[in-house]
Design an enzyme around this catalytic site. Structure first.
Site, mmCIF file in Angstrom:
data_model
loop_
_atom_site.group_PDB
_atom_site.id
_atom_site.type_symbol
_atom_site.label_atom_id
_atom_site.label_comp_id
_atom_site.label_asym_id
_atom_site.label_seq_id
_atom_site.Cartn_x
_atom_site.Cartn_y
_atom_site.Cartn_z
ATOM 1 N N LYS A 13 0.822 -1.220 0.000
ATOM 2 C CA LYS A 13 0.000 0.000 0.000
ATOM 3 C C LYS A 13 0.857 1.272 0.000
ATOM 4 C CE LYS A 13 -2.212 -0.876 3.880
ATOM 5 N NZ LYS A 13 -1.544 -2.118 4.320
ATOM 6 N N ARG A 88 -8.983 0.977 9.688
ATOM 7 C CA ARG A 88 -8.456 -0.353 9.986
ATOM 8 C C ARG A 88 -9.452 -1.167 10.805
ATOM 9 N NH1 ARG A 88 -2.796 0.572 9.171
ATOM 10 N NH2 ARG A 88 -1.398 -0.942 9.952
ATOM 11 N N ARG A 123 11.737 -5.579 4.281
ATOM 12 C CA ARG A 123 11.439 -4.154 4.111
ATOM 13 C C ARG A 123 12.395 -3.283 4.925
ATOM 14 N NH1 ARG A 123 5.421 -1.875 4.814
ATOM 15 N NH2 ARG A 123 5.633 -2.463 7.009
ATOM 16 N N ARG A 155 11.810 -1.348 10.591
ATOM 17 C CA ARG A 155 10.823 -1.016 11.607
ATOM 18 C C ARG A 155 10.773 -2.117 12.667
ATOM 19 N NH1 ARG A 155 5.448 0.469 8.269
ATOM 20 N NH2 ARG A 155 4.600 -0.637 10.066
ATOM 21 N N ARG A 166 0.621 -9.001 13.591
ATOM 22 C CA ARG A 166 -0.036 -8.014 12.714
ATOM 23 C C ARG A 166 -0.954 -8.699 11.715
ATOM 24 N NH1 ARG A 166 4.747 -4.983 10.310
ATOM 25 N NH2 ARG A 166 3.286 -3.483 9.461
HETATM 26 P P1 AMP Z 1 1.410 0.746 9.220
HETATM 27 O O1 AMP Z 1 2.577 1.631 8.969
HETATM 28 O O2 AMP Z 1 0.174 1.154 8.445
HETATM 29 O O3 AMP Z 1 1.726 -0.719 9.078
HETATM 30 O O4 AMP Z 1 1.015 0.959 10.768
HETATM 31 C C1 AMP Z 1 1.921 0.660 11.798
HETATM 32 C C2 AMP Z 1 1.198 0.536 13.125
HETATM 33 O O5 AMP Z 1 0.552 1.789 13.431
HETATM 34 C C3 AMP Z 1 0.066 -0.483 13.156
HETATM 35 O O6 AMP Z 1 0.545 -1.791 13.426
HETATM 36 C C4 AMP Z 1 -0.781 0.065 14.292
HETATM 37 O O7 AMP Z 1 -0.184 -0.187 15.556
HETATM 38 C C5 AMP Z 1 -0.703 1.556 14.052
HETATM 39 N N1 AMP Z 1 -1.761 2.028 13.130
HETATM 40 C C6 AMP Z 1 -1.618 2.551 11.879
HETATM 41 N N2 AMP Z 1 -2.798 2.876 11.349
HETATM 42 C C7 AMP Z 1 -3.726 2.560 12.290
HETATM 43 C C8 AMP Z 1 -5.145 2.639 12.327
HETATM 44 N N3 AMP Z 1 -5.854 3.125 11.303
HETATM 45 N N4 AMP Z 1 -5.763 2.218 13.465
HETATM 46 C C9 AMP Z 1 -5.073 1.742 14.523
HETATM 47 N N5 AMP Z 1 -3.742 1.617 14.531
HETATM 48 C C10 AMP Z 1 -3.066 2.026 13.427
#
Ligand code: AMP
Length: 211
Positions: A13, A88, A123, A155, A166
């Site tokens: 994404k 989410r 990544r 990360r 996740r």
């Molecule tokens: P991402 O970079 O999108 O993989 O997000 C990394 C982490 O941020 C996720 O594993 C969640 O802990 C938190 N996070 C990101 N977006 C959301 C969301 N819309 N709702 C809740 N937690 C989020």
């Protein structure tokens, strides 16, 4: 024109959003990036979010919804955004429906768990530019050869223990959104295992169709 990108972590994404940002003039809004920014700045939100993020859990809905609304009210979002990683959960989608933010299309990127695990473990993020690379032999895009040593970071939540959690969290809390948007007739599903150029073409076509 506002678009939602839906799909498990590692579906691509962020990479796809970065490409379309230049091509279609839509601004990528990644709630993950916003939250990581809050953590590294040590804000109140960052302090509350950190533990959830490190464990691969979702940050509570009310915190993320307020953060997203605040970000989207800024002038640079007026031309349209790609919501990368939001909503989410069903309550997040309902909060979006109840807001004055319109959604024109939802693009879902479909990949197998094996692909997710392979991609996430390779990544890396450039500290200086925020660009996403992949160091696995078959991974794309490759980091440029002239990158400064130490610029590429992994990360914490891309480490093996967090990846599995996740994926579970995605199945339990985020996958129900597929049905939610399908019922509204807004969903286009794209095979995210195809070569990147084909994914970009298919995504562009899906967005243009709904504009
Ligand atoms: P991402 O970079 O999108 O993989 O997000 C990394 C982490 O941020 C996720 O594993 C969640 O802990 C938190 N996070 C990101 N977006 C959301 C969301 N819309 N709702 C809740 N937690 C989020």
């Amino acid at each position: 024109m506002n678009v939602i990108f839906l799909g498990p972590p590692g579906a691509g994404k962020g990479t796809i959003a970065q490409r379309l940002q230049d091509r279609m003039g839509l601004l990528q809004i990644s709630t993950g990036d916003l939250l990581r920014g809050a953590v590294s700045q040590g804000t109140e939100l960052g302090k509350k979010a950190k533990g959830y993020m490190d464990a691969g859990e979702l940050v509570p809905d009310d915190l993320v919804i307020d953060m997203l609304k605040e970000r989207i009210s800024q002038p640079d979002c007026r031309k349209g955004v790609i919501l990368d990683g939001f909503p989410r959960t069903i309550p997040q989608a309902e909060a979006l429906d109840a807001s004055d933010i319109s959604v024109d299309a939802v693009v879902r990127f479909n990949v197998s768990d094996e692909t997710v695990i392979r991609r996430l473990s390779g990544r890396r993020i450039s500290k200086s530019t925020g660009k996403i690379y992949n160091v696995n032999p078959e991974g794309m895009p490759k980091p440029p050869a002239d990158l400064a040593e130490g610029d590429l970071i992994q990360r914490d939540d891309d480490k093996p223990e967090a990846i599995k959690n996740r994926l579970d969290v995605y199945e339990r809390q985020t996958a129900p959104l597929i049905d939610y948007y399908e019922k509204k007739g807004m969903l286009t599903t794209i095979d995210a295992e195809q070569p990147m150029e084909r994914i970009i073409e298919a995504t562009t076509a899906a967005i243009e169709k709904s504009s």
